[in-house]
Design a protein around this motif. Sequence first.
Motif, PDB file in Angstrom:
ATOM      1  N   ALA A 134      -4.263-106.602-109.631  1.00  0.00           N
ATOM      2  CA  ALA A 134      -4.597-105.327-110.284  1.00  0.00           C
ATOM      3  C   ALA A 134      -4.525-104.169-109.297  1.00  0.00           C
ATOM      4  CB  ALA A 134      -5.989-105.411-110.913  1.00  0.00           C
ATOM      5  N   ALA A 135      -5.033-104.366-108.077  1.00  0.00           N
ATOM      6  CA  ALA A 135      -4.996-103.307-107.063  1.00  0.00           C
ATOM      7  C   ALA A 135      -3.560-102.942-106.709  1.00  0.00           C
ATOM      8  CB  ALA A 135      -5.757-103.745-105.819  1.00  0.00           C
ATOM      9  N   ALA A 136      -2.703-103.941-106.603  1.00  0.00           N
ATOM     10  CA  ALA A 136      -1.300-103.678-106.281  1.00  0.00           C
ATOM     11  C   ALA A 136      -0.632-102.880-107.400  1.00  0.00           C
ATOM     12  CB  ALA A 136      -0.560-104.993-106.041  1.00  0.00           C
ATOM     13  N   ILE A 137      -0.832-103.300-108.637  1.00  0.00           N
ATOM     14  CA  ILE A 137      -0.238-102.580-109.767  1.00  0.00           C
ATOM     15  C   ILE A 137      -0.751-101.145-109.813  1.00  0.00           C
ATOM     16  CG2 ILE A 137      -0.092-102.443-112.289  1.00  0.00           C
ATOM     17  CD1 ILE A 137      -0.326-105.572-112.268  1.00  0.00           C
ATOM     18  N   LEU A 138      -2.053-100.976-109.611  1.00  0.00           N
ATOM     19  CA  LEU A 138      -2.629 -99.633-109.611  1.00  0.00           C
ATOM     20  C   LEU A 138      -1.982 -98.762-108.533  1.00  0.00           C
ATOM     21  CD1 LEU A 138      -4.700 -97.550-110.619  1.00  0.00           C
ATOM     22  CD2 LEU A 138      -6.332 -98.558-108.990  1.00  0.00           C
ATOM     23  N   MET A 139      -1.837 -99.289-107.325  1.00  0.00           N
ATOM     24  CA  MET A 139      -1.217 -98.503-106.249  1.00  0.00           C
ATOM     25  C   MET A 139       0.240 -98.186-106.579  1.00  0.00           C
ATOM     26  SD  MET A 139      -3.497 -97.579-104.233  1.00  0.00           S
ATOM     27  CE  MET A 139      -2.342 -96.655-103.265  1.00  0.00           C
ATOM     28  N   TYR A 140       0.962 -99.131-107.171  1.00  0.00           N
ATOM     29  CA  TYR A 140       2.349 -98.860-107.558  1.00  0.00           C
ATOM     30  C   TYR A 140       2.395 -97.734-108.584  1.00  0.00           C
ATOM     31  CZ  TYR A 140       3.153-103.540-105.533  1.00  0.00           C
ATOM     32  OH  TYR A 140       3.197-104.640-104.726  1.00  0.00           O
ATOM     33  N   CYS A 141       1.473 -97.765-109.538  1.00  0.00           N
ATOM     34  CA  CYS A 141       1.426 -96.701-110.556  1.00  0.00           C
ATOM     35  C   CYS A 141       1.100 -95.347-109.923  1.00  0.00           C
ATOM     36  CB  CYS A 141       0.408 -97.044-111.649  1.00  0.00           C
ATOM     37  SG  CYS A 141       0.924 -98.365-112.758  1.00  0.00           S
TER      38      CYS A 141
END
Length: 147
Positions: free
Chosen positions: A84-91
């Motif tokens: 989730a943290a990775a996806i959030l940072m990508y967004c």
Amino acid sequence: MTAEQLAILSAGVFFTTGLLTGIWKWRAIMASPNAEAPYYVNVAHRAALLYSFAALLLAFFAARSVWPELWNLAGVIGNVVFYAAAILMYCIHGFLRDTDNQLARPHRLGKREMPAWQMTLFMTLLAVGEVGGFLILFTGVLAAWWG
């Protein structure tokens, strides 16, 4: 909530995120003169879809692990929190259009420059959380077979 349930719930959230970032990607492509979405919009879209299936794999292993439920839950949490943290940072990077390589120095978040130690710490915790979390589940399955 059991480890298996958390993993399945996470799979649903990540898949929905993948679908929604797919719409974002399509809209960005349509609005772009060269028909390209921002780099990290593409990354967020693909990562969310891939992590949704990874979460299903976690559910599969959690359901078959013989370790105590608390251990299995820790194994699932160790993965889905960092997914989730990775996806959030990508967004965030996709929205800000601030980089096409978040690991390149200097690390940027919008107009801010982030200290290198923060990225190193995050990536170290990510590796420990994801690999360690999965190894809990995997060894729990192996113990079920040969324990």
